[in-house]
Design a protein around this motif. Structure first.
Motif, PDB file in Angstrom:
ATOM      1  N   SER A 104      19.679  46.756   1.636  1.00  0.00           N
ATOM      2  CA  SER A 104      19.648  45.528   1.071  1.00  0.00           C
ATOM      3  C   SER A 104      21.346  45.350   0.477  1.00  0.00           C
ATOM      4  O   SER A 104      21.864  46.344  -0.166  1.00  0.00           O
ATOM      5  CB  SER A 104      19.123  45.199  -0.212  1.00  0.00           C
ATOM      6  OG  SER A 104      19.286  44.504  -0.978  1.00  0.00           O
ATOM      7  N   ASP A 106      22.082  43.842  -1.764  1.00  0.00           N
ATOM      8  CA  ASP A 106      22.321  43.844  -3.316  1.00  0.00           C
ATOM      9  C   ASP A 106      22.406  45.215  -3.863  1.00  0.00           C
ATOM     10  O   ASP A 106      23.309  45.227  -4.833  1.00  0.00           O
ATOM     11  CB  ASP A 106      20.922  43.310  -3.740  1.00  0.00           C
ATOM     12  CG  ASP A 106      20.743  41.762  -3.589  1.00  0.00           C
ATOM     13  OD1 ASP A 106      21.363  41.111  -4.133  1.00  0.00           O
ATOM     14  OD2 ASP A 106      19.874  41.330  -3.011  1.00  0.00           O
ATOM     15  N   GLY A 111      26.099  42.042  -2.790  1.00  0.00           N
ATOM     16  CA  GLY A 111      26.071  40.819  -2.007  1.00  0.00           C
ATOM     17  C   GLY A 111      27.725  40.469  -1.427  1.00  0.00           C
ATOM     18  O   GLY A 111      27.776  39.353  -0.843  1.00  0.00           O
ATOM     19  N   CYS A 144      16.661  41.014   1.708  1.00  0.00           N
ATOM     20  CA  CYS A 144      16.938  40.207   0.288  1.00  0.00           C
ATOM     21  C   CYS A 144      15.668  40.819  -0.713  1.00  0.00           C
ATOM     22  O   CYS A 144      14.700  41.484  -0.042  1.00  0.00           O
ATOM     23  CB  CYS A 144      16.846  38.709   0.393  1.00  0.00           C
ATOM     24  SG  CYS A 144      15.471  38.009   1.178  1.00  0.00           S
ATOM     25  N   ARG A 152      20.619  34.491  -4.727  1.00  0.00           N
ATOM     26  CA  ARG A 152      21.155  35.975  -4.026  1.00  0.00           C
ATOM     27  C   ARG A 152      20.519  36.371  -2.629  1.00  0.00           C
ATOM     28  O   ARG A 152      21.401  36.847  -1.701  1.00  0.00           O
ATOM     29  CB  ARG A 152      20.620  37.061  -5.094  1.00  0.00           C
ATOM     30  CG  ARG A 152      21.510  36.807  -6.174  1.00  0.00           C
ATOM     31  CD  ARG A 152      21.113  37.971  -7.258  1.00  0.00           C
ATOM     32  NE  ARG A 152      21.374  39.495  -6.970  1.00  0.00           N
ATOM     33  CZ  ARG A 152      21.126  40.486  -7.936  1.00  0.00           C
ATOM     34  NH1 ARG A 152      20.706  40.193  -8.797  1.00  0.00           N
ATOM     35  NH2 ARG A 152      21.159  41.788  -7.339  1.00  0.00           N
ATOM     36  N   ALA A 153      19.356  35.900  -2.320  1.00  0.00           N
ATOM     37  CA  ALA A 153      18.889  36.135  -0.688  1.00  0.00           C
ATOM     38  C   ALA A 153      19.783  35.213   0.155  1.00  0.00           C
ATOM     39  O   ALA A 153      19.978  35.803   1.159  1.00  0.00           O
ATOM     40  CB  ALA A 153      17.509  35.533  -0.554  1.00  0.00           C
ATOM     41  N   SER A 156      22.643  37.769   0.847  1.00  0.00           N
ATOM     42  CA  SER A 156      22.024  38.655   1.763  1.00  0.00           C
ATOM     43  C   SER A 156      22.087  38.216   3.143  1.00  0.00           C
ATOM     44  O   SER A 156      22.558  39.019   3.995  1.00  0.00           O
ATOM     45  CB  SER A 156      20.981  39.196   1.217  1.00  0.00           C
ATOM     46  OG  SER A 156      20.773  39.693  -0.050  1.00  0.00           O
ATOM     47  N   MET A 173      12.523  40.665   3.621  1.00  0.00           N
ATOM     48  CA  MET A 173      12.352  40.328   2.390  1.00  0.00           C
ATOM     49  C   MET A 173      11.347  41.460   1.579  1.00  0.00           C
ATOM     50  O   MET A 173      10.358  41.553   1.999  1.00  0.00           O
ATOM     51  CB  MET A 173      11.971  39.046   1.873  1.00  0.00           C
ATOM     52  CG  MET A 173      11.878  38.752   0.081  1.00  0.00           C
ATOM     53  SD  MET A 173      12.140  36.900  -0.098  1.00  0.00           S
ATOM     54  CE  MET A 173      10.519  36.406   0.764  1.00  0.00           C
ATOM     55  N   PHE A 185      12.766  31.002   0.294  1.00  0.00           N
ATOM     56  CA  PHE A 185      13.523  31.688   0.890  1.00  0.00           C
ATOM     57  C   PHE A 185      13.952  31.354   2.360  1.00  0.00           C
ATOM     58  O   PHE A 185      14.692  31.896   3.272  1.00  0.00           O
ATOM     59  CB  PHE A 185      13.208  33.309   1.029  1.00  0.00           C
ATOM     60  CG  PHE A 185      13.140  33.890  -0.712  1.00  0.00           C
ATOM     61  CD1 PHE A 185      14.113  34.194  -1.301  1.00  0.00           C
ATOM     62  CD2 PHE A 185      12.018  33.559  -1.330  1.00  0.00           C
ATOM     63  CE1 PHE A 185      13.950  34.650  -2.276  1.00  0.00           C
ATOM     64  CE2 PHE A 185      11.944  33.980  -2.649  1.00  0.00           C
ATOM     65  CZ  PHE A 185      12.780  34.821  -3.422  1.00  0.00           C
ATOM     66  N   ALA A 188      17.610  31.355   3.460  1.00  0.00           N
ATOM     67  CA  ALA A 188      18.039  32.743   4.049  1.00  0.00           C
ATOM     68  C   ALA A 188      17.557  33.182   5.538  1.00  0.00           C
ATOM     69  O   ALA A 188      18.249  33.698   6.339  1.00  0.00           O
ATOM     70  CB  ALA A 188      17.773  33.764   3.042  1.00  0.00           C
TER      71      ALA A 188
END
Length: 342
Positions: A104, A106, A111, A144, A152-153, A156, A173, A185, A188
């Motif tokens: 990820s 994250d 990111g 994500c 935030r996704a 990613s 995910m 999502f 993304a």
């Protein structure tokens, strides 16, 4: 069959070559590895360990909290390189020839595309060395984190698109399935699809079969992490079969977290018998006190799967892998040389 012969057969099954498609890289960190990093960084993580040194949590949300606490000391490309080596040594010890791991942005750079690229380079360099040394092949699926939210996704997904290719092969995910909806999502997943990445998502672990249906219809995935609660809807099971959707089933994880009380009640055999394409993975093995060898033993003991069934499982898993054809051909040759045919 007497007990001694039975144990001998279980060990033969456990030693078969394997393909694993659902493994979170931080979730595969041995507790000793995390404790060592915490000590190096003078960070007190004693709260996340039991007296015997294993990870301490009760239930799914506490598991996520423990996971993220453990991940808090794995920072920077060098740490992820060391983690990758530790994970692949464990994979090799379990006879895993090919692994796809969730990574990820994250956690790997927050990111930021440049930081993410540095992390991927370090992980890949280590994986390439481990392939030469240990004979285990690794590929990455960018994920994500659902409970971090759609914005935030998107970051990613952009990171995934920047590094898509022969090593970063998919997008997915994870995280808390009860946070938001799959359709939140979609941007993304569309971004990742446009970059040529293949798609998976966690669904049907904590929410019921409607969540699996949403993953298919709203995100257009070809694989689903877990997906086991699809068994509650016969029409959905038929849909999985008709569309060839692959389930990344993690029996030990589901039992450890209480989705099912024991393996005998787990639907993996019923799904398989219904014609659903089923693979088997460990998810976050040290958290759930399992390994791929353990998963094989448990399925053989509980459901009577024999050597040919597990050989077929390995071939099915490789066919469902997101890697390129050349990599599949190479792994397939090893499977053909070592796995019995039905």
């Amino acid at each position: 069959m007497d007990e001694a012969m039975n144990e001998e057969r279980l060990e033969a099954i456990a030693a078969l070559p394997k393909v694993e498609l659902h493994l979170h890289i931080e979730g595969a960190a041995p507790p000793s590895f995390v404790r060592g990093l915490a000590s190096e960084k003078r960070t007190d993580l004693s709260r996340i360990f039991r007296p015997d040194g294993s990870y301490d949590f009760r239930g799914f949300v506490p598991f996520l909290e423990t996971y993220e606490a453990a991940t808090s000391v794995i920072k920077g490309p060098e740490d992820y390189a060391r983690l990758t080596r530790a994970v692949l040594e464990e994979q090799a010890a379990n006879g895993v020839l090919y692994t796809e791991t969730f990574i990820s942005p994250d956690f790997c750079g927050g990111g930021d595309v440049d930081a993410w690229t540095d992390h991927v380079a370090a992980i890949r360099e280590t994986a390439d060395a481990a392939e030469r040394d240990l004979g285990v092949t690794l590929r990455g699926i960018v994920t994500c984190v659902r409970h971090f939210g759609p914005d935030r996704a998107r970051k990613s997904a952009r990171c995934a698109a920047e590094t898509a290719g022969d090593w970063i092969v998919g997008f997915g995910m994870g995280g808390d399935e009860n946070a938001g909806e799959q359709k939140d999502f979609a941007w993304a997943f569309d971004c990742a699809r446009e970059a040529g990445l293949r798609l998976t998502t966690h669904a049907g672990e904590w929410r019921g079969p409607a969540e699996v249906r949403a993953a298919i219809e709203d995100l257009g995935v070809e694989r689903i992490g877990h997906g086991v609660r699809a068994i509650e809807d016969p029409a959905l099971v038929d849909k999985l079969v008709d569309k060839g959707i692959v389930l990344e089933v993690c029996p030990g994880s589901n039992v450890a977290l209480g989705v099912y009380s024991d393996l005998a009640r787990h639907p993996v055999e019923r799904l398989r018998a219904a014609g659903v394409t089923v693979t088997v993975s460990t998810d976050d093995p040290p958290f759930f006190h399992t390994t791929m060898r353990d998963e094989y033993r448990a399925l053989a003991r509980t459901h009577g799967w024999d050597e040919a069934a597990f050989a077929d499982l390995a071939r099915t898993s490789l066919n469902a892998a997101f890697c390129d054809a050349a990599t599949k051909d190479r792994i397939a040759k090893t499977l053909e040389d070592t796995c019995p045919r039905t």
